[in-house]
Design an enzyme around this catalytic site. Structure first.
Site, PDB file in Angstrom:
ATOM      1  N   GLU A  85       0.847  -1.209   0.000  1.00  0.00           N
ATOM      2  CA  GLU A  85       0.000   0.000   0.000  1.00  0.00           C
ATOM      3  C   GLU A  85       0.876   1.250   0.000  1.00  0.00           C
ATOM      4  O   GLU A  85       1.714   1.438   0.895  1.00  0.00           O
ATOM      5  CB  GLU A  85      -0.931  -0.021   1.222  1.00  0.00           C
ATOM      6  N   LYS A 280      -7.769  -1.403  11.090  1.00  0.00           N
ATOM      7  CA  LYS A 280      -7.103  -1.761   9.819  1.00  0.00           C
ATOM      8  C   LYS A 280      -5.876  -0.862   9.633  1.00  0.00           C
ATOM      9  O   LYS A 280      -4.820  -1.321   9.194  1.00  0.00           O
ATOM     10  CB  LYS A 280      -8.094  -1.608   8.667  1.00  0.00           C
ATOM     11  N   ASP A 296       4.006 -14.845  11.177  1.00  0.00           N
ATOM     12  CA  ASP A 296       2.745 -15.292  10.596  1.00  0.00           C
ATOM     13  C   ASP A 296       1.686 -14.209  10.789  1.00  0.00           C
ATOM     14  O   ASP A 296       1.103 -14.080  11.863  1.00  0.00           O
ATOM     15  CB  ASP A 296       2.354 -16.603  11.305  1.00  0.00           C
ATOM     16  N   HIS A 393      -2.811  10.304   0.446  1.00  0.00           N
ATOM     17  CA  HIS A 393      -2.982   9.034  -0.273  1.00  0.00           C
ATOM     18  C   HIS A 393      -2.821   9.220  -1.768  1.00  0.00           C
ATOM     19  O   HIS A 393      -2.136   8.453  -2.426  1.00  0.00           O
ATOM     20  CB  HIS A 393      -4.397   8.493  -0.009  1.00  0.00           C
TER      21      HIS A 393
END
Ligand code: MEV
Length: 438
Positions: A85, A280, A296, A393
């Protein structure tokens, strides 16, 4: 292709690729060429990657970036982050720089207990099962000595084993609920090996327990597996400073910024729709470091989100307050991580990432990961409560659009100049490139 292919895994890599290309692609040669382009030219490295999983056909790149200037518990570090991202590493770096002049991050490991369970059914008198468990409890430890000796030498091992009655949830359902200290390893193999031995011991000893009837002796083990929910394997990361110190170019009014920031966190605490997106953002930082260090991330994700729901309602993992003129922002998350075992000594880039972090212990790695999560959350909330998220962004996304259009150096230069003074939007950039090309 509408029938199963038996024996696919036995084909050579070349045969697998040829079959896939011929079966699914209109231009098989191009598909084969692309897959091979991503093979590593060093055959040894490629073989290593081929053998991580079954049916490897090529490598799938994710950028490995670094976020420098992280002042954590008084020491500077550069944090490796593997993520696709565009804005994440930039945001982490900005937050690191911001807090480096305001006391830095404080990180503390609160506990490191891991959990595993043997799920079994028992039909009979519960008090007899309890007596049986009390009598054989030490046998679980002696039967696993061959597995635990090395871990004990490193200061870890099995912490405790409990019998848990779950019959209120499911008929005849009981558990052996065991806790472990796995030191610098994530411990999945160690825990699962111990659990499978516990299951064997349980069944064997039940056959020999005189007080059990024939039915009671017939304990059925359903499964033995570690839990990725580790609510007692917790790390805390925090930043704090006098409110007026929050002031900078983008924060001209630190008091109203701090108040709005605290409100934004409060909304994530009380509103699950917001909490999921808020968390998130935290996981943008957490996963990137977890992946770069060969851990993991699915286990971490599952455990973290379960923890976020521990009150019965999904909620924010981070919290913020204003008290006595101080702004404090912190999070507490469960993280079962390892810096030995697994991929840590196998994947060359994982080894490199760990070395960049100065070969941390698992506890130190927990601190880096939590700090990366908090930094990411701070950066997101700072943008959201000030300029909005899209400005940053879209600036970062500009490169992706330019790549999509195969822009030349000259076009890139002109586009970047133009969008210094204009709002970046996908269609805006596309229109501008098209106008350049006319
Ligand atoms: C985007 O990857 C993450 C954010 O949506 C997080 C947030 O909203 O807090 C920006």
């Amino acid at each position: 292709m509408n029938q199963p292919f038996s024996g696919f895994s036995k084909l050579s890599k070349e045969e697998k690729i040829n079959w896939i290309a011929a079966t699914y692609f209109t231009t098989p040669e191009e598909a084969v060429a692309l897959l091979k382009k991503y093979w590593n030219s060093d055959a040894k490295i490629q073989k290593l990657h081929d053998e991580f999983i079954e049916n490897t056909i090529t490598n799938f790149y994710i950028p490995l970036g670094v976020a420098p200037n992280f002042l954590i518990n008084g020491k500077y570090s550069t944090i490796p982050m593997a993520i696709e991202e565009s804005s994440v590493v930039a945001a982490a770096s900005k937050a690191a720089k911001f807090w480096s002049t305001r006391g830095g991050f404080k990180a503390t490991v609160i506990d490191t207990e891991k959990i595993g369970q043997v799920h079994f059914t028992y039909k009979g008198d519960v008090s007899k099962l309890e007596l049986f468990f009390a009598q054989i409890k030490s046998t679980f430890f002696t039967d696993t000595e061959n597995i635990t000796t090395n871990m004990q030498k490193r200061g870890g091992g099995i912490l405790d084993i409990e019998l848990r009655d779950k019959t209120n949830l499911m008929e005849n359902y009981f558990q052996l609920h065991a806790t472990f200290d796995t030191k610098d390893s994530m411990g999945a193999n160690f825990i699962n090996s111990c659990l499978e031995q516990f299951a064997n011991t349980l069944k064997r000893e039940a056959q020999q327990f005189d007080l059990f009837s024939e039915t009671e002796k017939n304990i059925q083990v359903v499964m033995s597996i570690l839990s990725n929910y580790v609510p007692n394997c917790i790390v805390r990361a925090e930043v704090s400073c006098p409110i007026e110190d929050l002031e900078e170019k983008h924060i001209p009014n630190p008091i109203s910024f701090a108040e709005r920031f605290v409100q934004a966190v409060k909304i994530a605490e009380i509103e699950p729709y917001r909490a999921v997106t808020h968390n998130k953002g935290i996981m943008n930082g957490v996963d990137a470091v977890v992946i770069a260090t060969g851990n993991d991330f699915r286990a971490v994700e599952a455990g973290v989100h379960a923890y976020a729901s521990k009150s019965g309602q999904y909620s924010s993992l981070s919290h913020a307050k204003i008290e006595n003129g101080f702004f404090t922002f912190w999070l507490e998350i469960p993280l079962a991580l390892g810096t030995v075992g697994g991929l840590t000594s196998l994947h060359p880039l994982v080894k490199l990432s760990l070395e960049m972090l100065e070969n941390p212990s698992a506890e130190e790695l927990m601190q880096f990961v939590a700090v990366a999560g908090l930094a990411q959350n701070f950066a997101a909330l700072r943008s959201l409560t000030t300029s909005g998220i899209q400005e940053g962004h879209m600036k970062m996304h500009l490169n992706n659009i330019l790549n999509q259009f195969d822009a030349t150096e000259e076009e890139r230069h002109q586009v970047k100049n133009h969008f210094k003074h204009h709002v970046v939007s996908h269609s805006g950039v596309v229109n501008f490139i098209e106008s350049l090309r006319q």
